[in-house]
Design a protein around this motif. Structure first.
Motif, PDB file in Angstrom:
ATOM      1  N   VAL A 133       0.801  -1.817   0.229  1.00  0.00           N
ATOM      2  CA  VAL A 133      -0.119   0.274  -0.137  1.00  0.00           C
ATOM      3  C   VAL A 133       1.394   1.516   0.157  1.00  0.00           C
ATOM      4  O   VAL A 133       0.337   2.230  -0.716  1.00  0.00           O
ATOM      5  CB  VAL A 133      -1.122   0.117   1.410  1.00  0.00           C
ATOM      6  CG1 VAL A 133      -1.821   1.090   1.445  1.00  0.00           C
ATOM      7  CG2 VAL A 133      -2.137  -1.408   0.838  1.00  0.00           C
ATOM      8  N   PHE A 134       2.501   1.498   0.644  1.00  0.00           N
ATOM      9  CA  PHE A 134       3.156   2.473   0.843  1.00  0.00           C
ATOM     10  C   PHE A 134       4.242   2.467  -0.243  1.00  0.00           C
ATOM     11  O   PHE A 134       5.106   2.697   0.274  1.00  0.00           O
ATOM     12  CB  PHE A 134       3.098   2.772   2.412  1.00  0.00           C
ATOM     13  CG  PHE A 134       2.222   2.258   3.411  1.00  0.00           C
ATOM     14  CD1 PHE A 134       1.256   3.255   3.123  1.00  0.00           C
ATOM     15  CD2 PHE A 134       1.140   1.430   4.262  1.00  0.00           C
ATOM     16  CE1 PHE A 134       0.453   4.492   4.248  1.00  0.00           C
ATOM     17  CE2 PHE A 134       0.462   1.974   4.563  1.00  0.00           C
ATOM     18  CZ  PHE A 134       0.097   2.709   5.468  1.00  0.00           C
ATOM     19  N   LYS A 135       3.797   1.394  -0.716  1.00  0.00           N
ATOM     20  CA  LYS A 135       5.137   1.279  -1.644  1.00  0.00           C
ATOM     21  C   LYS A 135       4.907   2.915  -2.842  1.00  0.00           C
ATOM     22  O   LYS A 135       4.247   2.849  -3.623  1.00  0.00           O
ATOM     23  CB  LYS A 135       5.214   0.174  -2.801  1.00  0.00           C
ATOM     24  CG  LYS A 135       6.500  -0.039  -3.345  1.00  0.00           C
ATOM     25  CD  LYS A 135       6.724  -1.121  -4.193  1.00  0.00           C
ATOM     26  CE  LYS A 135       7.731  -2.086  -5.421  1.00  0.00           C
ATOM     27  NZ  LYS A 135       7.389  -3.301  -5.862  1.00  0.00           N
ATOM     28  N   GLY A 136       7.082   2.913  -3.125  1.00  0.00           N
ATOM     29  CA  GLY A 136       6.922   4.650  -4.190  1.00  0.00           C
ATOM     30  C   GLY A 136       6.070   5.434  -3.065  1.00  0.00           C
ATOM     31  O   GLY A 136       6.240   5.946  -2.723  1.00  0.00           O
ATOM     32  N   ALA A 157       1.549  10.371  13.308  1.00  0.00           N
ATOM     33  CA  ALA A 157       1.631   8.850  12.282  1.00  0.00           C
ATOM     34  C   ALA A 157       1.825   9.180  11.169  1.00  0.00           C
ATOM     35  O   ALA A 157       2.871   8.753  10.116  1.00  0.00           O
ATOM     36  CB  ALA A 157      -0.194   8.575  12.212  1.00  0.00           C
ATOM     37  N   LEU A 158       1.814  10.611  10.445  1.00  0.00           N
ATOM     38  CA  LEU A 158       2.842  10.632   9.273  1.00  0.00           C
ATOM     39  C   LEU A 158       3.885  10.764   9.341  1.00  0.00           C
ATOM     40  O   LEU A 158       4.610  10.200   8.193  1.00  0.00           O
ATOM     41  CB  LEU A 158       1.637  12.266   8.714  1.00  0.00           C
ATOM     42  CG  LEU A 158       0.774  12.024   8.824  1.00  0.00           C
ATOM     43  CD1 LEU A 158      -0.345  13.441   7.925  1.00  0.00           C
ATOM     44  CD2 LEU A 158      -0.183  10.905   7.599  1.00  0.00           C
ATOM     45  N   ALA A 163       8.667   8.879   7.459  1.00  0.00           N
ATOM     46  CA  ALA A 163      10.023   8.701   7.793  1.00  0.00           C
ATOM     47  C   ALA A 163      10.508   7.148   7.240  1.00  0.00           C
ATOM     48  O   ALA A 163      12.158   6.521   7.070  1.00  0.00           O
ATOM     49  CB  ALA A 163      10.485   7.974   9.601  1.00  0.00           C
ATOM     50  N   LEU A 164       9.439   6.493   6.891  1.00  0.00           N
ATOM     51  CA  LEU A 164       9.787   5.279   6.200  1.00  0.00           C
ATOM     52  C   LEU A 164       9.684   4.264   5.173  1.00  0.00           C
ATOM     53  O   LEU A 164      10.433   3.551   4.571  1.00  0.00           O
ATOM     54  CB  LEU A 164       8.271   4.063   7.058  1.00  0.00           C
ATOM     55  CG  LEU A 164       8.388   3.900   8.347  1.00  0.00           C
ATOM     56  CD1 LEU A 164       6.956   3.310   8.906  1.00  0.00           C
ATOM     57  CD2 LEU A 164       9.921   2.895   8.952  1.00  0.00           C
ATOM     58  N   ASN A 165       9.325   5.675   4.654  1.00  0.00           N
ATOM     59  CA  ASN A 165       8.832   6.164   3.177  1.00  0.00           C
ATOM     60  C   ASN A 165       8.550   7.245   2.301  1.00  0.00           C
ATOM     61  O   ASN A 165       8.006   8.070   2.213  1.00  0.00           O
ATOM     62  CB  ASN A 165       8.302   5.506   2.013  1.00  0.00           C
ATOM     63  CG  ASN A 165       7.975   5.396   0.890  1.00  0.00           C
ATOM     64  OD1 ASN A 165       9.179   6.221  -0.219  1.00  0.00           O
ATOM     65  ND2 ASN A 165       7.037   5.228   0.062  1.00  0.00           N
ATOM     66  N   PRO A 166      10.371   8.041   2.386  1.00  0.00           N
ATOM     67  CA  PRO A 166      10.247   9.657   2.184  1.00  0.00           C
ATOM     68  C   PRO A 166       9.353  10.131   0.724  1.00  0.00           C
ATOM     69  O   PRO A 166       9.165  11.038   0.790  1.00  0.00           O
ATOM     70  CB  PRO A 166      11.810   9.455   2.005  1.00  0.00           C
ATOM     71  CG  PRO A 166      12.623   8.114   3.196  1.00  0.00           C
ATOM     72  CD  PRO A 166      11.839   7.957   2.915  1.00  0.00           C
TER      73      PRO A 166
END
Length: 422
Positions: A133-136, A157-158, A163-166
């Motif tokens: 879901v949070f790829k790219g 949360a955001l 931090a996990l996917n800039p």
């Protein structure tokens, strides 16, 4: 059969009592600090992958909202102390109240550090559980109510997701513009919440389960003074709320007013009264017409509308919403998640029927609807509902539990919404 029914009722009630004794923080109901998921997720049907998440979450642990919630118990015990009427136990509790009151000074209703951490951890698990879901550079659109603790919860949360996917394309907002569905204030439904019948039934229930005299009298060394000068029932309500809130503060591992003041039996019966209050206020209670969950009709319509739009996109990302337990609980009841839509006339049977408030709305409570498909051309979209990150059931037939066909879920919701007349 009656004998067997009685036994099963007692076993269920005993299990809830034992659950509260094992973790007395659960007796705090809506102040229960978020416990995190307790179950592993069921793998998706062959070929199906998560591609979109629709979420509504409550803010994290907070300070009490009103100054009087600290001042009343503090002033009551302080006056007794000046008169030499406090017991040693009362003096200890007074000091604990002072610490909590000082910590909350200038921060009424605001998020505590524990509350911030709760949302960081939830976001991290969401990212790790559903990486597709949070790829790219997908879009993550977030909305909050205009209350600061919800806004700060959203930010935590955001920030964790960024931090996990800039590369994430994150947008966020907190505006009166969205309050019609993020926190609908329905005056008509509100005025129907506590009719005379509901008040009568609830008062009788509370009278039966009252267990406030002994713990409150423990605070004083002069029972005559306590009986004549103190409203013990009111003081107990204030103390129980204060005791419930400790777990969300920096004093959570320093002391416990619950353990210091209440016996297991008193803790249980105080919780029973709070549980019944939330059922009548936000559940499908027949004592007020069973319509209170429809306070979230606009939110459910928005969830469906945004999901329909997102399904049309190749890689839609996530829609995150941050609000209050007074949305999460009635929305859960409206959807019939885990049987929380049931109508219970006899409040004594709430436990037996599984209507247990802390299972729905601890601090940072959340509903996640996760969408699955094989590819953008796959029209058989499946969903899975997570309540506080645990797989939940819906009152809908399915051939792939705990997954449900989006079409069936959508039809169920629209049919239910159509039954409510403005």
């Amino acid at each position: 059969m009656a004998f067997i029914a009685t036994i099963s009722t007692n076993i269920w009630a005993q299990s809830i009592r034992e659950e509260l004794i094992a973790d007395f923080d659960k007796a705090g109901s809506n102040y229960y600090a978020y416990p995190g998921p307790t179950e592993k997720l069921t793998p998706a049907p062959s070929g199906k992958k998560p591609f979109y998440i629709s979420h509504y979450g409550r803010h994290g642990s907070r300070f009490l909202i009103h100054q009087r919630e600290y001042d009343y118990p503090y002033a009551t015990l302080q006056m007794a102390n000046r008169l030499g009427k406090l017991s040693e136990k009362g003096k200890i509790v007074l000091e604990h109240i002072r610490l909590l009151r000082d910590e909350a000074e200038g921060r009424l209703g605001e998020l505590t550090p524990i509350g911030a951490h709760q949302h960081q951890a939830i976001a991290k698990r969401m990212f790790e559980r559903f990486p597709e879901v949070f790829k790219g550079n997908v879009c993550v659109d977030a909305k909050s109510t205009i209350v600061i603790r919800c806004i700060i919860s959203m930010n935590n949360a955001l920030n964790q997701l960024a931090a996990l996917n800039p590369k994430l394309n994150i947008t966020s907002d907190a505006s009166q513009h969205d309050m019609y569905y993020m926190n609908l204030q329905d005056r008509n439904l509100y005025n129907q919440k506590w009719p005379k019948e509901a008040v009568k039934v609830y008062d009788e229930y509370c009278y039966k389960h009252a267990r406030h005299e002994r713990p409150m009298l423990r605070l004083f060394n002069d029972s005559v003074y306590a009986w004549k000068s103190i409203n013990l029932s009111r003081l107990n309500l204030a103390m129980f709320k204060l005791a419930s809130s400790v777990q969300g503060t920096e004093y959570h591992d320093k002391f416990s007013i619950f353990k210091d003041l209440y016996t297991d039996d008193e803790l249980y019966h105080n919780w029973l009264q709070v549980n019944a209050y939330w059922y009548i206020s936000y559940g499908s209670s027949p004592h007020n017409g069973g319509t209170q969950p429809f306070s979230q009709r606009n939110l459910l319509k928005k969830i469906i509308e945004e999901a329909d739009s997102s399904i049309a996109i190749d890689h839609p990302g996530a829609t995150l919403r941050f609000g209050h337990e007074t949305m999460v609980l009635p929305l859960t009841c409206l959807l019939g998640i885990n049987g929380f839509d049931q109508q219970v006339t006899d409040l004594e049977k709430l436990e037996e029927r599984g209507w247990v408030n802390y299972k729905v709305f601890p601090m940072a409570a959340n509903l996640q609807i996760v969408f699955y498909r094989k590819n953008p051309k796959d029209n058989d979209v499946l969903i899975k509902v997570l309540l506080n990150e645990n797989e939940a059931t819906l009152p809908i037939k399915t051939d792939c539990a705990p997954y449900y066909h989006w079409k069936d879920f959508r039809d169920f919701c629209l049919e239910k919404l159509a039954t409510y007349k403005e």
